[in-house]
Design an enzyme around this catalytic site. Structure first.
Site, PDB file in Angstrom:
ATOM      1  N   ARG A  37      33.804 -46.611 -48.359  1.00 43.83           N
ATOM      2  CA  ARG A  37      34.897 -47.131 -47.540  1.00 43.83           C
ATOM      3  C   ARG A  37      34.707 -48.607 -47.215  1.00 43.83           C
ATOM      4  NH1 ARG A  37      34.928 -45.010 -42.379  1.00 43.83           N
ATOM      5  NH2 ARG A  37      36.522 -46.617 -42.261  1.00 43.83           N
TER       6      ARG A  37
ATOM      7  N   CYS B  97      36.457 -39.734 -33.854  1.00 44.03           N
ATOM      8  CA  CYS B  97      35.712 -40.566 -34.809  1.00 44.03           C
ATOM      9  C   CYS B  97      34.225 -40.293 -34.660  1.00 44.03           C
ATOM     10  CB  CYS B  97      36.003 -42.043 -34.537  1.00 44.03           C
ATOM     11  SG  CYS B  97      35.071 -43.135 -35.610  1.00 44.03           S
TER      12      CYS B  97
ATOM     13  N   ASP C  91      28.212 -53.053 -35.822  1.00 42.58           N
ATOM     14  CA  ASP C  91      28.263 -52.596 -37.212  1.00 42.58           C
ATOM     15  C   ASP C  91      26.981 -52.867 -37.987  1.00 42.58           C
ATOM     16  OD1 ASP C  91      31.821 -53.390 -37.657  1.00 42.58           O
ATOM     17  OD2 ASP C  91      30.798 -51.767 -36.610  1.00 42.58           O
TER      18      ASP C  91
ATOM     19  N   ARG D  84      37.270 -43.528 -29.267  1.00 40.30           N
ATOM     20  CA  ARG D  84      37.929 -44.797 -29.647  1.00 40.30           C
ATOM     21  C   ARG D  84      39.400 -44.761 -29.252  1.00 40.30           C
ATOM     22  NH1 ARG D  84      36.149 -46.422 -35.637  1.00 40.30           N
ATOM     23  NH2 ARG D  84      36.910 -48.464 -34.991  1.00 40.30           N
TER      24      ARG D  84
ATOM     25  N   LYS E 120      36.129 -56.589 -45.163  1.00 42.22           N
ATOM     26  CA  LYS E 120      37.048 -55.458 -44.984  1.00 42.22           C
ATOM     27  C   LYS E 120      37.845 -55.613 -43.689  1.00 42.22           C
ATOM     28  CE  LYS E 120      35.363 -51.508 -43.186  1.00 42.22           C
ATOM     29  NZ  LYS E 120      36.025 -51.097 -41.952  1.00 42.22           N
ATOM     30  N   ASN E 121      37.147 -55.959 -42.598  1.00 41.90           N
ATOM     31  CA  ASN E 121      37.789 -55.983 -41.282  1.00 41.90           C
ATOM     32  C   ASN E 121      38.657 -57.207 -41.036  1.00 41.90           C
ATOM     33  OD1 ASN E 121      36.689 -53.517 -40.902  1.00 41.90           O
ATOM     34  ND2 ASN E 121      35.017 -54.213 -39.583  1.00 41.90           N
TER      35      ASN E 121
HETATM   36  C1  EPZ Z   1      36.709 -52.874 -35.008  1.00 39.31           C
HETATM   37  O1  EPZ Z   1      37.120 -51.578 -34.571  1.00 39.31           O
HETATM   38  C2  EPZ Z   1      36.054 -52.671 -36.377  1.00 39.31           C
HETATM   39  N1  EPZ Z   1      37.007 -52.062 -37.281  1.00 39.31           N
HETATM   40  C3  EPZ Z   1      34.841 -51.757 -36.224  1.00 39.31           C
HETATM   41  O2  EPZ Z   1      34.176 -51.698 -37.484  1.00 39.31           O
HETATM   42  C4  EPZ Z   1      33.873 -52.373 -35.228  1.00 39.31           C
HETATM   43  O3  EPZ Z   1      32.822 -51.473 -34.996  1.00 39.31           O
HETATM   44  C5  EPZ Z   1      34.596 -52.637 -33.892  1.00 39.31           C
HETATM   45  O4  EPZ Z   1      35.760 -53.455 -34.103  1.00 39.31           O
HETATM   46  C6  EPZ Z   1      33.704 -53.370 -32.899  1.00 39.31           C
HETATM   47  O5  EPZ Z   1      33.231 -54.556 -33.438  1.00 39.31           O
HETATM   48  C7  EPZ Z   1      37.944 -52.863 -37.865  1.00 39.31           C
HETATM   49  O6  EPZ Z   1      38.050 -54.041 -37.637  1.00 39.31           O
HETATM   50  C8  EPZ Z   1      38.876 -52.194 -38.822  1.00 39.31           C
HETATM   51  P1  EPZ Z   1      37.395 -52.175 -30.692  1.00 39.31           P
HETATM   52  P2  EPZ Z   1      38.114 -51.427 -33.319  1.00 39.31           P
HETATM   53  O7  EPZ Z   1      38.805 -51.880 -30.352  1.00 39.31           O
HETATM   54  O8  EPZ Z   1      39.047 -52.568 -33.263  1.00 39.31           O
HETATM   55  C9  EPZ Z   1      37.064 -49.635 -26.680  1.00 39.31           C
HETATM   56  C10 EPZ Z   1      33.215 -50.710 -39.403  1.00 39.31           C
HETATM   57  O9  EPZ Z   1      32.121 -50.139 -39.479  1.00 39.31           O
HETATM   58  N2  EPZ Z   1      38.543 -49.630 -26.697  1.00 39.31           N
HETATM   59  O10 EPZ Z   1      36.955 -53.591 -30.682  1.00 39.31           O
HETATM   60  O11 EPZ Z   1      38.655 -50.053 -33.378  1.00 39.31           O
HETATM   61  C11 EPZ Z   1      36.482 -48.859 -27.858  1.00 39.31           C
HETATM   62  O12 EPZ Z   1      36.420 -47.478 -27.609  1.00 39.31           O
HETATM   63  C12 EPZ Z   1      34.115 -50.436 -38.174  1.00 39.31           C
HETATM   64  O13 EPZ Z   1      33.654 -51.520 -40.221  1.00 39.31           O
HETATM   65  C13 EPZ Z   1      39.216 -49.102 -25.642  1.00 39.31           C
HETATM   66  O14 EPZ Z   1      38.634 -48.629 -24.677  1.00 39.31           O
HETATM   67  O15 EPZ Z   1      37.059 -51.521 -32.110  1.00 39.31           O
HETATM   68  C14 EPZ Z   1      35.115 -49.512 -28.002  1.00 39.31           C
HETATM   69  O16 EPZ Z   1      34.231 -48.942 -27.099  1.00 39.31           O
HETATM   70  C15 EPZ Z   1      33.614 -49.306 -37.347  1.00 39.31           C
HETATM   71  N3  EPZ Z   1      40.583 -49.100 -25.692  1.00 39.31           N
HETATM   72  C16 EPZ Z   1      35.401 -50.967 -27.638  1.00 39.31           C
HETATM   73  O17 EPZ Z   1      36.609 -50.973 -26.869  1.00 39.31           O
HETATM   74  C17 EPZ Z   1      41.289 -49.640 -26.755  1.00 39.31           C
HETATM   75  O18 EPZ Z   1      42.530 -49.610 -26.764  1.00 39.31           O
HETATM   76  C18 EPZ Z   1      35.565 -51.898 -28.826  1.00 39.31           C
HETATM   77  O19 EPZ Z   1      36.453 -51.296 -29.734  1.00 39.31           O
HETATM   78  C19 EPZ Z   1      40.565 -50.188 -27.820  1.00 39.31           C
HETATM   79  C20 EPZ Z   1      39.184 -50.179 -27.773  1.00 39.31           C
END
Ligand code: EPZ
Length: 437
Positions: free
Chosen positions: A416, A133, A324, A138, A38-39
């Protein structure tokens, strides 16, 4: 009856709400084919906005999130067609609309992945700022920071991120945040930089296999990306990209979930279309728990036949232990012979499954971003509530081993990210069925 059929059958505007009914205790045996990631599929589908001509994607899972993104892409002028159970064809037919509205983005956070492609190809992107969320805070500040580094002007307009740029200019940037790299943030900057003038260097880029799969897709479309899969990615901008044919990588999180299903039921599964090299941190922990995981002829065999050992788990960015799979691993360690400590370093509040597992007789104590898992002899069936995608998978896994019947409500969360999980589980011996409420 498929979810699509049920939605078509439900009265107008009424979302059919299903729950799973699970009778625990069966040892799982047999083979399961892992679907596409998915991701990886979501950002690659969004990247079709960048391309001239047709993009053909194989191994795109039939999930609620994929269908939701297609609704948004259609709104943005990308025509889509899915061969029956097969390839997804995408072609940009109209580039006028650059607005991804609240009513669509609020349904699926990963819609943010259209930000970079819209800005790069249409020089304007208006995307609703994703809201709250269940798994915690996030923000998308790093996404915006990356676009500004490429020369975009940004402002917040009625809850929408509005980015504009006459042209994008390659730049060196650090994309790390308080919790390390960002997966979709890296994807967004990567996509925007492909059509920027000159060279972009992303430091602290996410190394997830899904980001590498996106880079492979973009390179096949004519982009010049190197270093993907490492924290330093270089993109040399090109004038245009052309659609191509691509097969999405297998879903390592679905594979990890089925590994844990085999372990928690003391069963034996063969996972086909599974890339073990994407799961080394997970395999390391599961082997310490006492699970046998081997490369077999057709796939990966996972077997567990003895008591489960307690282990400590800390989630990290790839190649560390994936957040995840944190909830699913917690469900497993509830039955270990001793205490385990789980620390969530990516989404420190990602623990809505804890209270539900405790309702099934688990002994879990949360202390900040850590949960102490005191192993118990057994779990008991109970009605429980899913709160997010991976938490719902953990509750289903707990139901597979719990004494009696477990009802997991709001399984739309699991739809989802898992394609017909109840059918896959039933095909290897689980007593699980979907019930419409
Ligand atoms: C991706 O989300 C995945 N989703 C998530 O999977 C997964 O949990 C996550 O990466 C971490 O591996 C998809 O790929 C669609 P991040 P993403 O930006 O990109 C912080 C599932 O279950 N952050 O890597 O949104 C954030 O708050 C989903 O399939 C900032 O501070 O995650 C987090 O603590 C859930 N500022 C950390 O970084 C930003 O601008 C990592 O988040 C962006 C992120």
């Amino acid at each position: 009856m498929s979810i699509g059929d049920r939605q078509r059958r439900a009265p107008q505007g009424v979302e059919p709400v299903d729950h799973f009914e699970i009778n625990g205790g069966n040892r799982l045996r047999g083979a399961v084919t892992i679907g596409g990631a998915k991701n990886a599929a979501l950002p690659i589908m969004a990247a079709s906005i960048l391309c001239e001509g047709e993009t053909i994607l194989h191994n795109v899972p039939d999930l609620q999130d994929v269908r939701q993104l297609l609704v948004l892409l259609n709104r943005l002028g990308v025509k889509s067609e899915r061969e029956a159970g097969g390839a997804l064809h995408l072609r940009v037919e109209d580039e006028m609309n650059c607005h991804a509205p609240y009513e669509l983005v609020s349904k699926m956070r990963a819609s943010i992945c259209v930000l970079g492609p819209l800005l790069a190809k249409r020089r304007r992107a208006q995307v609703s700022m994703p809201g709250g969320c269940a798994i915690g805070d996030r923000p998308v500040n790093l996404h915006i920071q990356g676009m500004e580094a490429l020369g975009a002007d940004s402002e917040l307009v009625n809850g929408d991120i509005l980015l504009k740029a006459k042209k994008l200019q390659g730049a060196e940037m650090f994309l790390g945040g308080p919790f390390g790299s960002t997966v979709t943030g890296t994807a967004n900057v990567l996509m925007a930089a492909t059509l920027a003038e000159g060279r972009t260097v992303i430091e602290s880029a996410a190394c997830e296999p899904e980001v590498s799969d996106l880079a492979e897709f973009l390179n096949a479309c004519g982009a010049q990306i190197t270093g993907h899969g490492t924290p330093r990615v270089t993109v040399d901008g090109v004038a245009s990209l052309s659609g191509t044919e691509h097969t999405v990588i297998p879903d390592r999180i679905e594979a990890g979930t089925f590994m844990i299903a085999a372990a928690i039921t003391n069963g034996e599964l063969e996972l086909t279309n599974c890339r073990l090299e994407h799961l080394l941190a997970v395999v390391d922990r599961l082997r310490r728990v006492g699970v046998n995981i081997e490369r077999g002829e057709k796939g990966v065999t996972v077997a567990s036949s003895r008591r489960l050992e307690p282990v400590d788990v800390t989630t990290q960015a790839y190649p560390g232990f994936p957040t995840d799979l944190q909830a699913q691993t917690m469900a497993l360690l509830c039955l270990a012979d001793g205490n385990s400590v789980i620390t969530e370093k990516i989404f420190p509040d990602r623990f809505l499954h804890v209270a539900e597992l405790n309702r099934m007789g688990a002994h879990l104590r949360k202390e900040g971003p850590t949960v102490i898992v005191q192993g118990v002899k057994k779990l008991v069936g109970a009605p429980v509530m899913a709160s997010d995608l991976r938490a719902s998978a953990a509750l289903v896994l707990a139901g597979l081993i719990a004494k009696g019947t477990t009802r997991v409500h709001r399984v739309y969360h699991i739809d989802r990210g898992y394609e017909r999980i109840e059918e896959k589980l039933a095909s290897v011996g689980a007593e699980v069925r979907r019930v419409s409420e």
